[in-house]
Design an enzyme around this catalytic site. Structure first.
Site, PDB file in Angstrom:
ATOM      1  N   ILE A  31      -3.348   8.555   9.022  1.00 54.80           N
ATOM      2  CA  ILE A  31      -3.912   9.408  10.079  1.00 54.80           C
ATOM      3  C   ILE A  31      -3.755  10.894   9.773  1.00 54.80           C
ATOM      4  CG2 ILE A  31      -3.632   7.667  11.881  1.00 54.80           C
ATOM      5  CD1 ILE A  31      -1.191   9.329  12.856  1.00 54.80           C
ATOM      6  N   ASN A  92       8.315   6.510  -0.193  1.00 52.36           N
ATOM      7  CA  ASN A  92       9.457   7.306   0.241  1.00 52.36           C
ATOM      8  C   ASN A  92      10.536   6.357   0.765  1.00 52.36           C
ATOM      9  OD1 ASN A  92       8.018   9.714  -0.250  1.00 52.36           O
ATOM     10  ND2 ASN A  92       7.037   9.561   1.741  1.00 52.36           N
ATOM     11  N   GLY A  98      11.786  11.697   2.843  1.00 51.68           N
ATOM     12  CA  GLY A  98      10.676  11.906   3.767  1.00 51.68           C
ATOM     13  C   GLY A  98      10.169  10.647   4.441  1.00 51.68           C
ATOM     14  N   GLN A  99      10.920   9.534   4.360  1.00 49.57           N
ATOM     15  CA  GLN A  99      10.472   8.311   5.032  1.00 49.57           C
ATOM     16  C   GLN A  99      10.652   8.492   6.529  1.00 49.57           C
ATOM     17  OE1 GLN A  99      12.610   4.682   4.064  1.00 49.57           O
ATOM     18  NE2 GLN A  99      10.961   3.405   4.875  1.00 49.57           N
ATOM     19  N   HIS A 105       6.152   1.158   2.948  1.00 53.26           N
ATOM     20  CA  HIS A 105       4.726   1.435   2.797  1.00 53.26           C
ATOM     21  C   HIS A 105       4.508   2.234   1.523  1.00 53.26           C
ATOM     22  CE1 HIS A 105       6.458   4.647   5.308  1.00 53.26           C
ATOM     23  NE2 HIS A 105       5.514   5.459   4.864  1.00 53.26           N
ATOM     24  N   HIS A 107       1.957   4.736  -0.338  1.00 51.39           N
ATOM     25  CA  HIS A 107       0.844   5.664  -0.159  1.00 51.39           C
ATOM     26  C   HIS A 107      -0.021   5.547  -1.408  1.00 51.39           C
ATOM     27  CE1 HIS A 107       2.723   8.157   3.124  1.00 51.39           C
ATOM     28  NE2 HIS A 107       3.812   7.598   2.601  1.00 51.39           N
TER      29      HIS A 107
END
Length: 119
Positions: A31, A92, A98-99, A105, A107
């Site tokens: 998003i 991450n 930065g998770q 997941h 990216h």
């Protein structure tokens, strides 16, 4: 897990722009994209990190990576040989990396040149 954003997406409680799905993986557009193509690929089962998933179900981790590559092919980020023009996979792990959603997941990023180091 009822409080996990991605588990709620898998359950259909929160809409997602799904681009690829298998029995055990789900891929959807980010998003807040950081590249022209930015898709997240997750296992449908909840696993907080890649390290925890590989300990619990190494085959599922392989399926997540295979799904990420399938997304890259589908999105035109690689040709049949899987090399050109290319894409970046990012996972991450933990807050310092930065998770922000603690459900593994990957990216899938592409569609522009990627610099190094990433940030």
């Amino acid at each position: 897990m009822s409080d996990c954003l991605f588990c709620r997406m898998v359950a259909g409680e929160i809409p997602a722009d799904v681009v690829h799905e298998t029995d055990r993986t789900l891929a959807f557009r980010d998003i807040n994209p950081q590249a022209p193509t930015h898709v997240l690929v997750i296992p449908k089962d909840h696993h907080a990190t890649a390290g925890l998933l590989v300990g619990a179900d190494p085959q599922l981790l392989a399926e997540v990576v295979a799904a990420a590559h399938a997304v890259a092919v589908q999105e035109g980020l690689v040709t049949g040989d899987g090399a050109e023009p290319g894409y970046r996979l990012v996972a991450n792990t933990g807050p310092q990396a930065g998770q922000t959603v603690h459900h593994l997941h990957l990216h899938v990023l592409g569609g522009r040149p990627m610099t190094w180091p990433p940030g």
